[in-house]
Structure formats: C-alpha cells, structure tokens
Write an enzyme that holds these catalytic residues in place. Structure first.
Site: not given
Length: 674
Positions: A165, A167, A215, A253, A340, A354, A385, A422, A577, A651, A658
C-alpha cells in the site's frame, strides 16, 4: 454438508492450524488511541465469537516516526503490553486467534518527523520526509523486530508486517521513492534488501512457532512501480526469510485507481493474487471487495488463493462466518463498500464504524438487550431509518408493525441501487427483507399510515423520509424539467443533452446514471479498461500504457451548483475523488457559483456570482433538479396536533442529502432504547 467446503476447511501452518480460511484483514479503528482498552477488546472478541479463523489488528507503529499520525498506537512500554494483553486474552477466551499488524508509514506518516528511503514528499501528505542514513535504517529494522517480540509478549498469535500500500517497506522497492545509491538502493536486489532483512530479523526474534504474515504489494498501480517479476522475486525471498503466509496488498494509497470502493467489482483483483499461486510454497491470501461467502468460496475453489481476507465485511457483520456455516448467508449484513462510516471516519479522526451496522466500534455502549416490557410499536416508513428501527425493536422482543405507502421496502435505497457502481445496494435491500422475516415484523406495504390507523400502538416511530426541495427557478414547470425522483425511481425518459441542477451526492449519482450504459462494476474487463489497469506481467505496476479507456458517455451532461466551490468537494473523504474522476472521464462539465435565472425552450439560463455576470444558456433537452431535500413531516405534525407523541428519525428528522448512515444509526439507537 456445508455449501462452503473450501472456505470452512482448516489451514495447517505446521506448528498450528487455523480453523478456516477466513482472515479478518487489518482495519485502523481509532479505538486504541482513545485508551478504552475494554472497548478495543470487545470489538475484537465479538468478531472472534463470530467464527473468523484469524484476525489482524489495525496497524501498530513500531516507533514514533513510523506512526500514521502523531500519537498513533503502538507497543512502546510495559503498560502498552498490558493493554494489548487485555485484547488478546478476551479474543482467546472467545475462541479466536489474533495477529498484530506492524505498520511503519514512512513518508505517509502525517507528521513532521516522518522518514523514508529518500526525501521524496508524498502527494497525500504535506510533510516532506527525512532520508534515513545507515544508522537510521538499522534503527527501523530493530524497532520493527522489537515490536514483534512485544506482540508475542502481549499474547498475540502472530504479526503481520505491512509491506504494501505504499508504506515504508514498499517505498524502498521502487525507484520513484527510493533514489539511494548505497546498498539500500539502485538495483532491485538492493531495493528489496530492507523488507527481506526485516522479515529475517522478525523471524529470528520471535521464533518458529509464531505466525508471521507479510503483506506484499501484488500490483502497485503507480508510475514506476514494481514489475510482476520483481513481485515474484520478492515473494520468494520473503518466504526464504521465514514468512508463514503472504497477504495481498493492492495499489498504493496515492494510486489514482479505486481498489476497495463500492464501484470496484467484487473480487476485482483476485486475478492478480492468482498469478503468485504455485510460485511460492507458503499460503497466499487474496483480498479486496470480497463480501459474500459465495464469492469467497468461488475464489478458493478456483485456485486464486489459499485464504481470503475480508476486512470491512466484519464491520458490517461480526457473525459472517457463523452465518455462512449455518447455511444462512441471507442473514449476513452486507458490506456495501461505501466507506462512509469506516474509512471516512478513520481519516477524519473518528471511531470507525459501519453504515450497515452502527454497533461496529460501539460494542460496549450500543447493546440492544431483550426487553422485559414488550410494546406494540408502529414504524412508518420502510426506508433505511424505519427498517433499522423495526428490525432492532423486533429483535428485542417488541411487536412491530412496519407501514409504507409504497409497494416495496427500501425507500431511497431503491433509487441508489439503480446508479451504476452502487449495485451493492441490491444486497442491502435483500438483507433488510430477510431480517424483517427473521425477526417477525408485520409488514404493511401499500398502506397510508394515517393518525387513525396508528391508534392503539404504544409507540409510534415516524421515518417518512424526504421530498425534493423546490429550487424556485422561473420556468421549472417547463416540459423539459424532471426531478431526480422522476429519473431514478420512475424511469422517466431523458434527452441526450442534460443539465443537472445541484452537484451534491444526488447530482453526482444522477450524472453517473445518465452517462453510463452498462455498469462496468458488473464487467471486470471493462472496469479495468476504464481505469487503465492491465496485466502486471505486460506493464510495470499494472498501469496500461495508453491509460484509462472509458466507454463513451451515453449523454452529454452539465453538472451545476450554486456554491462557489469545487463540485463534489463535500462528497466522501475517501471516495469523492473517485466520483469526480469518473464523471470527468465521461466528459461531464462541472460549473460552480452559478445563479439559475430561468428555464425555457432554449435551455437553462445561468449567470455567475452575486453580480449575476456572464449570462450563459446551457442548451439541453432535459433539466434534472437535484437541489436538495425537505423533511416529510406531515404525519409527525398531524400526530402532534392530536397530542400523540412520536419519535421522528431519518430524513423526516433532518433532511441532509440522502444520509443512510445517519438514518440507520438513528433507527438502531432509538430501538435499542425503547
């Protein structure tokens, strides 16, 4: 008879045997830095109880200069060892195994004391590293070996040496970051000296009966990265130096190729790991975007690897392995790879959690216990919700009825899952459906929950969501104008030239929907072409010589916003991005700081700035309004007028894009406290 014979078979390492072929990959949670070691221990213990074969902790710094940020957790003192012993004891009491990852960040360390092979600044950090001298390199090797010894003292079953990655150890391997002319630079044999020496010294320090994973970066995805032959050469040298297992690292990264986001095809890089199979004699682990037992089993059965690494799926569901073993994969809460609440939180200094499972990282505080006073609970609204509230309340023993005037569950998720990239949202809606059935929630679809219909319930939860905000543009009743709901939910026809009003998350989603034909997320070869990834045996670091080659856009799209800032600036910290790059590759124009003057037959008329300068007409066939949302509070207000108390969540409580993360969190927390 199991449906996953490869996944659930033991893995013999000689001196010890792992119960199955599932590794919980390393994730930095920011829990260790908070000093509540009971909380850290419970996070890992819950996943140990879930049946995973081996877990790897988040990266622990071997020294101050190697920490990913100042004050990053590590094993520096006897007190640190005692804290980590709380974790390992709890994991072992739960029947699990755990290894500690040793992570030296090198030039990725977010602090002024960072060190590297050469003084080459990273594009993702403002700090230029100090080039190490011979003594400095020797110190880093010693510190990593000492960290491994301390990990053993703390009760860990092994360590993982982070060599991928981008590092520290990875930085020595490539000429872009290693410009040395001594024995640590120059030829590849010299450049790989450090990771091999680290592996050798760690093995000598911990003995043979201790798991050591290395790794390895299988494909760097950065200019001047390693060739495939170099990767194989290093893998063999690492094996000879004493590694028990090789784990897959994909991309640095700083690479401009997505590697773990939801738009990356499932198991999108397993083919790279497979190239190493048969070239070393120790087990090889494949990783990245493996989120179902079916995918994992297929990879093992197909000879892609000896073991699979799943990280974020164990945030979504600690019981992943147990549910697979029980033949109930439909009950596994799916990782949708949204980032997120996990990576976005990590890089924002928050505790990682999560979106799907708000308990992740909060196991000691968010504990939905069985109720001793069951209630009749009405939940109105079957969006994220309402679904999370209904399921959690039913799990606790309440009698729950879930209402929605629509004919299906999912609410706004049903629009999200139509967006290319998605597709994981399909699985999320399916999981909610399975959980409603499993917990015995009474489902009333196609029913308008009026105040009269809610009489007799002990508790009412209003989760009625949002409605599109009226932007108040003159001429918005023109036949060319649609809302995002018309487009994503109702499938309204859209012309070949489109202006999108609003460049928030919904505007970006609509743009992606309108410029994309077949989703590349469902077609790995197309996705690889789109992002310029090719076989690392034919091109250094796996970067295609001709760069990204996306399919032509289906439509011409202009994305506009009122705010005078970079469009997409407020998207996810670790995924924004990707969305911006994807639309730019499709030729989407982005305009900021605009005023919407009017809409007519000529198109969308705009101007710029407070002085309304530079008038312009966006010639288009369709204008799509994505100008925000307002809370749908009609039911809550009607109940309030009758003096009926209710809980308002999602909401309906706060209309901010959303936001499924906040909606699900609210639903779970409310139901846990009923």
């Amino acid at each position: 008879m199991t449906s996953y014979p490869h996944l659930l078979s033991p893995l013999d390492l000689g001196f010890t045997t792992l119960a199955n072929r599932v590794l919980m990959g390393s994730m930095h949670t920011n829990l260790e830095e908070r000093g509540d070691w009971n909380r850290v221990a419970e996070f890992y213990a819950e996943r140990a109880r879930g049946g995973v074969g081996l877990m790897v902790t988040g990266g622990m710094a071997p020294n101050a200069e190697g920490g990913v940020f100042p004050g990053a957790a590590g094993l520096f003192t006897p007190q640190d060892i005692a804290h980590h012993r709380l974790v390992t004891d709890r994991v072992h009491d739960a029947g699990g195994r755990i290894a500690m990852q040793i992570l030296h960040a090198g030039r990725y360390a977010y602090g002024p004391d960072c060190v590297a092979p050469s003084a080459v600044k990273s594009p993702i950090s403002p700090f230029a590293p100090r080039a190490l001298d011979e003594a400095g390199i020797e110190k880093q090797i010693d510190d990593i070996a000492i960290a491994a010894v301390r990990a053993r003292e703390a009760g860990y079953d092994g360590v993982e040496i982070m060599g991928s990655e981008g590092y520290f150890l990875n930085q020595f391997l490539v000429t872009h970051t290693n410009r040395r002319e001594d024995r640590w630079g120059g030829s590849y044999e010299n450049r790989m000296r450090l990771p091999v020496e680290v592996m050798r010294r760690v093995r000598a320090a911990v003995g043979r009966d201790f798991i050591v994973i290395f790794r390895l970066s299988m494909i760097d995805l950065v200019p001047n990265g390693s060739t495939h032959d170099e990767v194989v050469q290093l893998a063999r040298a690492i094996e000879a130096a004493g590694a028990d297992i090789l784990n897959t690292g994909i991309g640095w990264h700083e690479a401009r190729v997505p590697t773990i986001a939801t738009s990356v095809p499932r198991a999108g890089f397993a083919w790279v790991t497979k190239k190493l199979m048969g070239k070393v004699g120790i087990p090889v682990i494949t990783s990245n975007r493996i989120n179902t037992p079916e995918v994992a089993e297929g990879l093992l059965a197909g000879g892609c690897a000896d073991m699979v690494s799943l990280a974020r799926p164990f945030l979504a569901d600690p019981e992943f392995v147990n549910k697979a073993r029980a033949g109930r994969p439909d009950l596994i809460a799916p990782c949708i790879a949204c980032n997120q609440a996990c990576l976005d939180h990590t890089f924002g200094g928050k505790v990682s959690s999560c979106l799907v499972n708000p308990r992740a990282g909060h196991e000691t505080e968010l504990v939905p216990v069985p109720t001793d006073a069951p209630k009749r609970v009405a939940v109105v609204g079957a969006g994220p919700a309402g679904l999370s509230a209904a399921i959690t309340a039913a799990q606790r023993g309440h009698a729950v009825t879930l209402f929605d005037r629509a004919g299906e569950i999912g609410g706004q998720l049903n629009m999200a899952r139509r967006v290319p990239g998605k597709e994981e949202f399909h699985g999320l809606v399916d999981w909610f459906a399975a959980m409603l059935a499993e917990t015995g929630v009474t489902l009333r679809l196609g029913v308008e929950a009026t105040p009269d219909a809610l009489e007799g319930f002990d508790t009412v939860v209003v989760a009625t969501g949002v409605t599109p905000r009226d932007p108040g543009i003159p001429g918005q009743d023109h036949p060319s104008v649609l809302s995002y709901v018309d487009v994503l939910r109702d499938g309204a026809p859209v012309g070949g030239r489109v202006a999108i009003v609003g460049a928030g998350g919904i505007g970006f989603d609509v743009a992606e929907f309108l410029v994309t034909g077949e989703s590349p997320t469902l077609d790995l070869p197309e996705w690889l072409r789109e992002w310029g990834v090719t076989d690392p045996e034919t091109a250094r670091a796996g970067l295609a010589p001709d760069g990204p080659q996306p399919e032509p856009p289906v439509r011409e799209v202009v994305l506009l916003q009122r705010k005078a800032e970079k469009p997409g600036k407020r998207l996810g910290k670790t995924t924004g991005w990707i969305h911006r790059a994807a639309l730019l590759m499709k030729g989407v124009q982005m305009k900021a700081g605009v005023n919407y003057e009017r809409i007519d037959d000529a198109g969308l008329h705009i101007s710029y700035g407070a002085a309304r300068e530079r008038p312009e007409v966006i010639a288009c066939d369709t204008v799509v309004l994505c100008s925000g949302q307002e809370s749908a509070r009609g039911l809550a207000d009607a109940l309030g007028a009758r003096g009926v108390a209710c809980h308002v969540i999602g909401g309906a409580d706060v209309a901010a894009e959303l936001d499924a993360k906040r909606a699900i969190d609210q639903g779970v927390r409310l139901a846990a406290g009923l």
